[in-house]
Design an enzyme around this catalytic site. Structure first.
Site, PDB file in Angstrom:
ATOM      1  N   ASN A   7       0.858  -1.178   0.000  1.00 34.22           N
ATOM      2  CA  ASN A   7       0.000   0.000   0.000  1.00 34.22           C
ATOM      3  C   ASN A   7       0.902   1.237   0.000  1.00 34.22           C
ATOM      4  OD1 ASN A   7      -1.404   2.288   1.016  1.00 34.22           O
ATOM      5  ND2 ASN A   7      -3.053   0.953   1.703  1.00 34.22           N
ATOM      6  N   ASP A   9      -0.017   4.480  -0.246  1.00 31.51           N
ATOM      7  CA  ASP A   9      -0.695   5.747   0.085  1.00 31.51           C
ATOM      8  C   ASP A   9       0.253   6.778   0.693  1.00 31.51           C
ATOM      9  OD1 ASP A   9      -3.073   4.603  -0.661  1.00 31.51           O
ATOM     10  OD2 ASP A   9      -3.830   4.316   1.375  1.00 31.51           O
ATOM     11  N   HIS A  10       1.145   6.280   1.594  1.00 30.46           N
ATOM     12  CA  HIS A  10       1.929   7.261   2.353  1.00 30.46           C
ATOM     13  C   HIS A  10       3.094   7.852   1.562  1.00 30.46           C
ATOM     14  CE1 HIS A  10      -0.749   6.998   5.539  1.00 30.46           C
ATOM     15  NE2 HIS A  10      -0.500   5.734   5.813  1.00 30.46           N
ATOM     16  N   ARG A  18       3.541  18.914   0.882  1.00 26.28           N
ATOM     17  CA  ARG A  18       3.983  20.149   0.230  1.00 26.28           C
ATOM     18  C   ARG A  18       3.131  20.497  -0.986  1.00 26.28           C
ATOM     19  NH1 ARG A  18       9.111  22.341   1.194  1.00 26.28           N
ATOM     20  NH2 ARG A  18       9.419  22.199   3.426  1.00 26.28           N
ATOM     21  N   HIS A  43      -5.608   3.711  -1.646  1.00 23.23           N
ATOM     22  CA  HIS A  43      -6.937   4.068  -1.147  1.00 23.23           C
ATOM     23  C   HIS A  43      -7.275   5.449  -1.690  1.00 23.23           C
ATOM     24  CE1 HIS A  43      -9.678   4.445   2.681  1.00 23.23           C
ATOM     25  NE2 HIS A  43     -10.311   4.753   1.569  1.00 23.23           N
ATOM     26  N   ARG A  45      -9.334   8.137  -1.171  1.00 22.40           N
ATOM     27  CA  ARG A  45     -10.257   8.630  -0.136  1.00 22.40           C
ATOM     28  C   ARG A  45     -11.083   9.781  -0.681  1.00 22.40           C
ATOM     29  NH1 ARG A  45      -8.613   6.767   5.213  1.00 22.40           N
ATOM     30  NH2 ARG A  45     -10.312   8.071   5.913  1.00 22.40           N
ATOM     31  N   ARG A  49      -6.758  12.935   0.538  1.00 21.36           N
ATOM     32  CA  ARG A  49      -5.647  13.404   1.378  1.00 21.36           C
ATOM     33  C   ARG A  49      -4.294  12.872   0.914  1.00 21.36           C
ATOM     34  NH1 ARG A  49      -6.945  10.230   6.971  1.00 21.36           N
ATOM     35  NH2 ARG A  49      -8.937  11.262   6.703  1.00 21.36           N
ATOM     36  N   GLU A  70      -8.561   0.453  -2.897  1.00 19.38           N
ATOM     37  CA  GLU A  70      -9.379   0.504  -1.671  1.00 19.38           C
ATOM     38  C   GLU A  70     -10.320   1.684  -1.803  1.00 19.38           C
ATOM     39  OE1 GLU A  70      -7.311   1.053   1.972  1.00 19.38           O
ATOM     40  OE2 GLU A  70      -6.130  -0.742   1.677  1.00 19.38           O
ATOM     41  N   THR A 101      -8.052   3.763   8.212  1.00 18.98           N
ATOM     42  CA  THR A 101      -9.315   3.025   8.249  1.00 18.98           C
ATOM     43  C   THR A 101      -9.535   2.435   9.643  1.00 18.98           C
ATOM     44  OG1 THR A 101      -8.812   2.419   5.985  1.00 18.98           O
ATOM     45  CG2 THR A 101     -10.664   1.276   7.036  1.00 18.98           C
ATOM     46  N   GLU A 151     -10.948  -9.225   3.187  1.00 22.09           N
ATOM     47  CA  GLU A 151      -9.664  -8.902   3.819  1.00 22.09           C
ATOM     48  C   GLU A 151      -9.930  -8.822   5.317  1.00 22.09           C
ATOM     49  OE1 GLU A 151      -7.424  -5.564   2.280  1.00 22.09           O
ATOM     50  OE2 GLU A 151      -6.370  -5.326   4.179  1.00 22.09           O
ATOM     51  N   HIS A 191      -3.667  -4.552   7.716  1.00 21.01           N
ATOM     52  CA  HIS A 191      -3.793  -3.386   8.589  1.00 21.01           C
ATOM     53  C   HIS A 191      -2.904  -3.510   9.819  1.00 21.01           C
ATOM     54  CE1 HIS A 191      -5.274   0.300  10.284  1.00 21.01           C
ATOM     55  NE2 HIS A 191      -5.888   0.530   9.147  1.00 21.01           N
ATOM     56  N   GLY A 213       1.164  -1.370   4.293  1.00 14.76           N
ATOM     57  CA  GLY A 213       1.529  -0.047   3.812  1.00 14.76           C
ATOM     58  C   GLY A 213       2.499   0.708   4.694  1.00 14.76           C
ATOM     59  N   HIS A 214       2.000   1.205   5.824  1.00 18.64           N
ATOM     60  CA  HIS A 214       2.753   2.167   6.624  1.00 18.64           C
ATOM     61  C   HIS A 214       4.147   1.672   6.992  1.00 18.64           C
ATOM     62  CE1 HIS A 214       3.828   4.447  10.283  1.00 18.64           C
ATOM     63  NE2 HIS A 214       3.337   5.452   9.568  1.00 18.64           N
TER      64      HIS A 214
HETATM   65  N1  PXP Z   1      -5.863  -2.856   4.367  1.00 20.66           N
HETATM   66  C1  PXP Z   1      -6.788  -1.869   4.420  1.00 20.66           C
HETATM   67  C2  PXP Z   1      -8.183  -2.214   4.069  1.00 20.66           C
HETATM   68  C3  PXP Z   1      -6.452  -0.562   4.772  1.00 20.66           C
HETATM   69  O1  PXP Z   1      -7.392   0.385   4.825  1.00 20.66           O
HETATM   70  C4  PXP Z   1      -5.097  -0.258   5.036  1.00 20.66           C
HETATM   71  C5  PXP Z   1      -4.696   1.142   5.360  1.00 20.66           C
HETATM   72  O2  PXP Z   1      -4.887   1.946   4.241  1.00 20.66           O
HETATM   73  C6  PXP Z   1      -4.168  -1.299   4.954  1.00 20.66           C
HETATM   74  C7  PXP Z   1      -4.574  -2.600   4.639  1.00 20.66           C
HETATM   75  C8  PXP Z   1      -2.711  -1.072   5.200  1.00 20.66           C
HETATM   76  O3  PXP Z   1      -2.547  -0.768   6.551  1.00 20.66           O
HETATM   77  P1  PXP Z   1      -1.120  -0.348   7.074  1.00 20.66           P
HETATM   78  O4  PXP Z   1      -0.791   0.954   6.412  1.00 20.66           O
HETATM   79  O5  PXP Z   1      -1.328  -0.210   8.557  1.00 20.66           O
HETATM   80  O6  PXP Z   1      -0.168  -1.415   6.703  1.00 20.66           O
END
Ligand code: PXP
Length: 239
Positions: A7, A9-10, A18, A43, A45, A49, A70, A101, A151, A191, A213-214
């Site tokens: 993931n 996203d970050h 920025r 994701h 959103r 964001r 997502e 989430t 999931e 997650h 992800g994170h």
């Molecule tokens: N699965 C889902 C459904 C999520 O919403 C997220 C966070 O966007 C993740 C997995 C990944 O979570 P994490 O960033 O904590 O690894």
């Protein structure tokens, strides 16, 4: 061996800090794919964001591995998914105030709406997964709504403060996995998973893919995205 969807996203979160054009999540996706990741998860959103429509469009054109989008059940986002046609959609609950989430999708309460949306998305040839707590009623409601996959939310395991609490959460995930498989669902998990807590789940088996992800993006800031993704894939293979 379970597959890894990274993931990213970050990566977009850093860009948006920025409102600039770097780092580009598309570049990060390419690095993940070169590292051997099976898929890329983003994701989109409602508040945009981090990931935006441009990212999803270019990712769909660029990555050869799976693109897992997502998204909430909001109508404009559902229409966007129907247009873009990622290989997979994961339906999640979404509130504007949350940092990430929270909880799983309430497939029992939302069953009627969910059934209609799942039908629309599947009609486009997209595999549909629902992000849910490992709860029997939620799993069966997801299957009833026509989802291909679920999931299972690993957040309660990841945030457990004691070994006993972690064990209890793992047992719930194991039971959920078995109920979902018996209901004919493909089982994913994700997650809050990290390099430190992934092992018991990797060993448990029976998960088609993990969405992480994170933790991977955090490590990538220090060691690079390709190495970070490779290290997680190694942990999954050792399980
Ligand atoms: N699965 C889902 C459904 C999520 O919403 C997220 C966070 O966007 C993740 C997995 C990944 O979570 P994490 O960033 O904590 O690894």
């Amino acid at each position: 061996m379970s597959l890894l969807n990274v993931n990213i996203d970050h990566v977009a979160t850093v860009r948006q800090a920025r409102r600039a054009d770097e780092p580009d999540p598309v570049w990060a996706a390419v690095q993940c794919e070169l590292a051997g990741a099976n898929g890329i998860t983003v994701h989109l959103r409602q508040d945009r964001r981090h990931i935006n429509e441009r990212d999803v469009r270019i990712l769909k054109e660029t990555v050869a591995c799976k693109l897992n989008l997502e998204m909430s059940l909001a109508e404009p986002i559902v229409r966007f998914a129907e247009t873009i046609r990622p290989q997979q959609v994961t339906l999640v609950p979404e509130t504007r105030a949350e940092v990430t989430t929270e909880g799983g999708l309430d497939c029992v309460r939302l069953q009627k709406q969910l059934t209609q949306i799942v039908k629309r998305i599947r009609r486009k040839g997209i595999l549909v997964s629902a992000f849910i707590l490992p709860d029997e009623k939620q799993i069966l409601a997801s299957a009833e709504a026509g989802c291909d996959a679920v999931e299972l939310h690993t957040g309660p395991y990841a945030s457990a403060k004691t070994d006993a609490a972690a064990e209890k959460a793992l047992n719930r995930i194991r039971d959920g996995r078995d109920i979902a498989s018996a209901a004919g669902l493909i089982v994913h998990a994700g997650h809050g998973l990290t390099y430190r807590n992934i092992r018991p789940l990797a060993r448990m088996g029976g998960f088609c893919e993990f969405n992480i992800g994170h933790s991977i993006v955090s490590r990538a800031v220090l060691v690079g995205m390709r190495q970070a993704a490779e290290e997680m894939i190694r942990l999954l293979s050792e399980g």
